[in-house]
Design an enzyme around this catalytic site. Structure first.
Site, PDB file in Angstrom:
ATOM      1  N   GLU A 172       1.032  -0.911  -0.010  1.00  0.00           N
ATOM      2  CA  GLU A 172       0.457  -0.070  -0.280  1.00  0.00           C
ATOM      3  C   GLU A 172       0.983   1.107   0.181  1.00  0.00           C
ATOM      4  OE1 GLU A 172      -2.828  -0.125   2.793  1.00  0.00           O
ATOM      5  OE2 GLU A 172      -4.462  -1.608   1.705  1.00  0.00           O
ATOM      6  N   GLU A 188      -5.504  -8.052  -0.795  1.00  0.00           N
ATOM      7  CA  GLU A 188      -6.249  -7.839   0.486  1.00  0.00           C
ATOM      8  C   GLU A 188      -8.079  -7.178   0.221  1.00  0.00           C
ATOM      9  OE1 GLU A 188      -5.321  -5.334   2.818  1.00  0.00           O
ATOM     10  OE2 GLU A 188      -2.925  -5.117   3.320  1.00  0.00           O
TER      11      GLU A 188
END
Ligand SMILES: *[C@@H]1O[C@H](CO)[C@@H](O)[C@H](O)[C@H]1NC(C)=O
Ligand SMILES: *[C@@H]1O[C@H](CO)[C@@H](O)[C@H](O)[C@H]1NC(C)=O
Length: 351
Positions: free
Chosen positions: A170, A280
């Protein structure tokens, strides 16, 4: 034993580490969960409080992540796990230094427990493109320092065909996407110098958003290539949550985000002859998340020529009773019970 055998086969060229596109009637190739814990203490600023790391291994005094993975493989048909870890943890806070024997040794116990199940195992450096608040290649660690940790990890796991290199979790608020692509390229080049075949996951800015990839990060990331000029094994890494602010922190879901994210992403992947892995996704153990996550996963399964799979967030060291997005199974005697969301949506359906 199993890992020695598969490594020998991989080196003999008998097994390809690279997945072929799936028949879209049979669904995605990879289904699994994150096994979190070694990343506890990592914050979105790239700080990592090492005292908070919670190895998800009973041998190290934590929850039984090894047992969770064995259960997921045996009872739910899972075949991939993502193993988040802090960059500082691996190096014991010594940026640019050697893998710390103690810490990297503990993390390796989780990696080996994963490999022993026969599943693919993603090494995920969970640092948001940062080390202590500063961005890789843009004021923070140099690309060489970033490439160096990957060179060491790739060397350590070069013989394991089921290791997947998830080079960064991320990235967000990275000012220059072209410079970020250069940092990603540095890691890829370092990995490929020792590990020619394993999958490498390429993360974009905007929290690896599936929605932003085609327009914002994708054009820069498409230029990242192997040393031979090919793109083999270079997989686009995407995340997507389904709650009201896309943050993955709420127990209620409000969207499957297909029309605005996964459908345009599929079109973009096909146009560019690339594939993505959703590393995710998840939600609360609620009826709304069951509805929307099952819908999202159904879309991925129907577009498995471009979507390799999905990895739920999260099992591992979270508390199954208090963590909002828990996918942690609970054990009574010898029987494991899944969270309702894993049972309803994430476990692979037998067809
Ligand atoms: C690190 O975590 C420990 C345990 O939660 C806490 O006591 C400590 O204050 C933290 N240190 C920093 C610098 O935040
Ligand atoms: C996902 O859904 C949220 C909530 O409805 C919305 O704000 C967001 O724009 C959507 N994003 C995508 C990628 O569809």
């Amino acid at each position: 034993m199993l890992s020695t055998l598969t490594a020998a086969l991989a080196m003999a060229g008998a097994v390809s580490a690279l997945p072929a596109a799936r028949d879209t009637t049979t669904g995605v190739q990879f289904v699994g969960t994150n096994i979190a814990g070694f990343d506890f203490g990592c914050s979105i600023t790239g700080q990592d409080n090492l005292t908070q790391a919670t190895p998800p291994l009973s041998a190290l005094g934590g929850p039984d992540g090894a047992g969770q993975m064995q259960h997921f493989v045996k009872d739910d048909g899972m075949n991939i796990f993502r193993l988040p870890v802090g960059w500082q943890y691996l190096l014991n806070n010594n940026l640019g230094g050697k893998l710390d024997a103690t810490n990297a040794g503990k993390y390796d116990q989780l990696v080996q427990a994963c490999l022993a199940t026969g599943a693919y195992c993603i090494i995920d450096i969970h640092n948001y493109a940062r080390w202590n608040g500063q961005i890789i290649g843009q004021g923070g660690p140099t690309n060489d320092q970033f490439a160096n940790v990957w060179s060491q990890l790739a060397t350590k796991y070069a013989a394991q065909e089921k290791i997947v290199f998830g080079i960064m979790n991320e990235p967000h608020d990275v000012p220059d996407i072209d410079k970020w692509a250069d940092s990603v390229q540095a890691a890829v080049t370092a990995i490929r110098a020792v590990a020619a075949k394993q999958m490498i996951l390429l993360p974009g800015n905007d929290w690896t958003s599936a929605q932003q990839m085609p327009t914002k990060s994708g054009p820069a990331l498409l230029k990242v290539k192997n040393p031979d000029g090919s793109f083999d094994g270079l997989i686009i890494d995407v995340h997507k949550y389904l709650d009201s602010d896309n943050s993955g922190t709420h127990t209620e879901c409000v969207t499957d985000n297909i029309s605005t994210a996964f459908s345009p992403l599929a079109t973009w992947l096909r146009a560019n002859k690339r594939q993505a892995l959703n590393t995710e996704t998840g939600g609360g153990n609620t009826a709304s998340c069951q509805k929307y996550l099952c819908s999202q996963i159904d879309f991925l399964n129907k577009n498995s020529d471009v979507f390799l799979g999905y990895v739920g967030w999260s099992a591992g060291a979270f508390s199954p009773t208090t963590y909002e997005l828990s996918e942690v199974p609970t054990k009574n005697g010898n029987a494991w019970t899944d969270s309702s969301l894993v049972k309803a949506c994430i476990a692979r359906k037998s067809s």
